[in-house]
Design a protein around this motif. Structure first.
Motif, mmCIF file in Angstrom:
data_model
loop_
_atom_site.group_PDB
_atom_site.id
_atom_site.type_symbol
_atom_site.label_atom_id
_atom_site.label_comp_id
_atom_site.label_asym_id
_atom_site.label_seq_id
_atom_site.Cartn_x
_atom_site.Cartn_y
_atom_site.Cartn_z
ATOM 1 N N LYS A 43 50.281 13.950 0.150
ATOM 2 C CA LYS A 43 51.702 14.061 -0.155
ATOM 3 C C LYS A 43 52.541 14.043 1.110
ATOM 4 C CE LYS A 43 54.891 16.854 -2.887
ATOM 5 N NZ LYS A 43 55.004 18.068 -3.752
ATOM 6 N N SER A 46 52.462 10.556 2.576
ATOM 7 C CA SER A 46 53.297 9.607 1.830
ATOM 8 C C SER A 46 54.775 9.850 2.107
ATOM 9 C CB SER A 46 53.006 9.734 0.331
ATOM 10 O OG SER A 46 51.658 9.440 0.045
ATOM 11 N N LEU A 47 55.168 11.128 2.140
ATOM 12 C CA LEU A 47 56.572 11.439 2.422
ATOM 13 C C LEU A 47 56.965 10.989 3.821
ATOM 14 C CD1 LEU A 47 56.818 15.006 0.829
ATOM 15 C CD2 LEU A 47 57.633 12.855 -0.135
ATOM 16 N N ASN A 50 57.235 7.145 3.910
ATOM 17 C CA ASN A 50 58.499 6.670 3.346
ATOM 18 C C ASN A 50 59.665 6.933 4.298
ATOM 19 O OD1 ASN A 50 57.090 5.906 1.090
ATOM 20 N ND2 ASN A 50 57.728 7.646 -0.166
ATOM 21 N N ILE A 176 58.634 -0.118 -0.412
ATOM 22 C CA ILE A 176 58.611 1.004 -1.358
ATOM 23 C C ILE A 176 59.221 0.496 -2.668
ATOM 24 C CG2 ILE A 176 59.194 3.429 -1.719
ATOM 25 C CD1 ILE A 176 59.726 3.672 1.246
ATOM 26 N N TYR A 208 62.348 12.975 -4.624
ATOM 27 C CA TYR A 208 62.562 13.241 -3.206
ATOM 28 C C TYR A 208 63.712 12.376 -2.715
ATOM 29 C CZ TYR A 208 58.485 16.187 -2.601
ATOM 30 O OH TYR A 208 57.595 17.223 -2.663
ATOM 31 N N CYS A 225 63.167 8.689 -4.436
ATOM 32 C CA CYS A 225 61.808 8.297 -4.818
ATOM 33 C C CYS A 225 61.239 9.342 -5.781
ATOM 34 C CB CYS A 225 60.902 8.189 -3.591
ATOM 35 S SG CYS A 225 61.442 6.951 -2.389
ATOM 36 N N GLU A 227 58.667 11.652 -7.602
ATOM 37 C CA GLU A 227 57.404 12.192 -7.093
ATOM 38 C C GLU A 227 56.198 11.553 -7.776
ATOM 39 O OE1 GLU A 227 55.292 16.567 -6.311
ATOM 40 O OE2 GLU A 227 57.096 16.385 -7.546
ATOM 41 N N ILE A 230 55.488 8.446 -5.954
ATOM 42 C CA ILE A 230 54.947 8.697 -4.613
ATOM 43 C C ILE A 230 53.469 9.040 -4.699
ATOM 44 C CG2 ILE A 230 55.066 10.236 -2.610
ATOM 45 C CD1 ILE A 230 58.056 10.499 -3.099
#
Length: 423
Positions: A43, A46-47, A50, A176, A208, A225, A227, A230
């Motif tokens: 997580k 990925s955050l 992005n 994305i 997010y 985005c 979750e 994601i």
């Protein structure tokens, strides 16, 4: 119900389930811990990824804005050298536009028309309280105040820069696909003070919000985005991992069952032999094996026990047969003894009856003799004596026959007893 009955009757099935259940518990605990820790790592990664994509898109705009600011400073210095020559100022502005293709226009305005205290960027469509604007080509204006030799503000240099936001939007959505991109101005509901991201609820969906302000401006580029999107790859990987784990556990159950059945096959053989022995089939052979473990030792021990049991039963059968034969001989001897006893009784009874006749005669003769012996003549006395002697000889002969018969019966009984004892 049949499954439970089968499990109760099959040790190998229960053992397979125990092993599989133990391994399943270990797998579940290990994978739960793995997924739990990997969830946070994936997580965060990925955050951050992005955010890096958004940062890269914003940097491209920052470079244009920065180059525009440097161009404006250079142009303002050159224009201050020719403030009194309007034609040269106009030519300088045209040269700035030709040298920098991203600049849409460059012009100078008097202070009376627009006075700015410090250099700033302004975009009329973004300085309101609206949340976002459509992604279309937009013109951003950079205002730079110009001062004369006395330090008084005399002119304002304005440079309009046209930026195609569709290109930026395409760059973001290409990397994305699930992102919703937009520009944010002053007062935006999703505004962040600095670049970064945060989690929030939008229409009941965990989302997010990423925000990256442009340098020296009050607006920036943002994207939303969900979750679930994601974490889509992680959730897909988790689903695949669970399916693989289930398949592996099923294969493990099958392999454990096959291996345990193979290793417990001698025990099944022994169980069937025990059932046969319980049904009085003692001669079924137990095949030998070369296993050196406990099962092989158990099978060899059971085979030895079976041979000893067969030998013991054979011996008992022989002894039982001998005892039956002896019992039969004793029964025959007993019957013969009883017959002899009956014969002896009959014989003795007959002898007794035969003896009683001469004894009575002797008794009568003796009685007559004791009562009237004075009246008897010699001839009568001689005759009476001869009768008594004759009866006495008869009694003696009968007694001798009785003794001879008794000795013969005793000898025959002793011979039978010795034969029975020898057998």
């Amino acid at each position: 119900m049949n499954v439970f009955r089968y499990l109760r009757s099959s040790f190998s099935a229960r053992l397979s389930l125990w092993v599989t259940g133990f391994v399943t518990a270990i797998f579940v605990v290990a994978l739960t811990l793995l997924f739990r820790f990997s969830l946070a790592v994936v997580k965060d990664e990925s955050l951050e990824q992005n955010m890096q994509v958004l940062e890269h898109a914003a940097l491209r705009v920052d470079r244009i804005l920065h180059r525009t600011e440097m161009t404006a400073k250079t142009a303002s210095w050159m224009i201050r050298q020719h403030l009194a020559q309007t034609t040269i100022v106009h030519d300088l502005c045209q040269e700035v536009m030709q040298s920098n293709p991203w600049i849409d226009s460059c012009y100078v305005m008097p202070v009376s028309q627009l006075k700015v205290e410090t250099a700033r960027w302004e975009e009329p469509l973004l300085d309101s309280v609206s949340d976002s604007v459509a992604l279309r080509p937009m013109v951003m204006t950079y205002y730079l105040p110009m001062y004369d030799d006395q330090g008084e503000s005399c002119l304002t240099l304005a440079i309009d820069v046209q930026i195609d936001w569709r290109e930026t939007h395409s760059e973001l959505t290409t990397q994305i696909p699930y992102a919703h991109c937009f520009l944010q101005g002053l007062g935006g509901l999703y505004r962040l003070e600095t670049s970064g991201y945060r989690s929030q609820q939008i229409d009941g969906t965990n989302t997010y919000h990423y925000y990256r302000p442009f340098s020296n401006t009050d607006w920036g580029i943002a994207m939303l985005c969900p979750e679930r999107d994601i974490m889509a790859d992680y959730n897909r990987l988790q689903t695949i991992g669970i399916i693989v784990m289930v398949v592996v556990l099923l294969l493990l159950l099958l392999i454990c069952r096959l291996v345990i059945d193979h290793n417990l096959k001698p025990l099944d053989l022994l169980s069937s032999k025990v059932r046969r022995i319980s049904q009085n089939y003692f001669d079924d052979p137990i095949p030998a094996n070369n296993r050196q473990d406990e099962i092989g030792e158990l099978q060899r021990g059971f085979s030895s026990m079976q041979r000893a049991l067969v030998s013991h039963l054979t011996e008992m059968h022989q002894k039982t047969t001998e005892l039956q034969e002896r019992n039969q001989a004793l029964q025959v001897a007993y019957e013969r003894g009883r017959e002899d006893e009956r014969t002896k009784t009959v014989f003795l009874s007959s002898i007794s009856e035969q003896i009683m006749v001469p004894v009575n005669e002797i008794y009568a003769a003796t009685d007559r003799l004791s009562v009237r012996y004075q009246n008897f003549t010699k001839e009568e006395m001689s005759q009476l004596q001869q009768q008594i002697s004759a009866h006495s000889d008869t009694i003696t002969t009968l007694i001798d026959q009785t003794l001879i018969t008794s000795r013969g019966a005793t000898s025959y009984s002793d011979n039978n007893d010795s034969k029975t004892t020898t057998q």
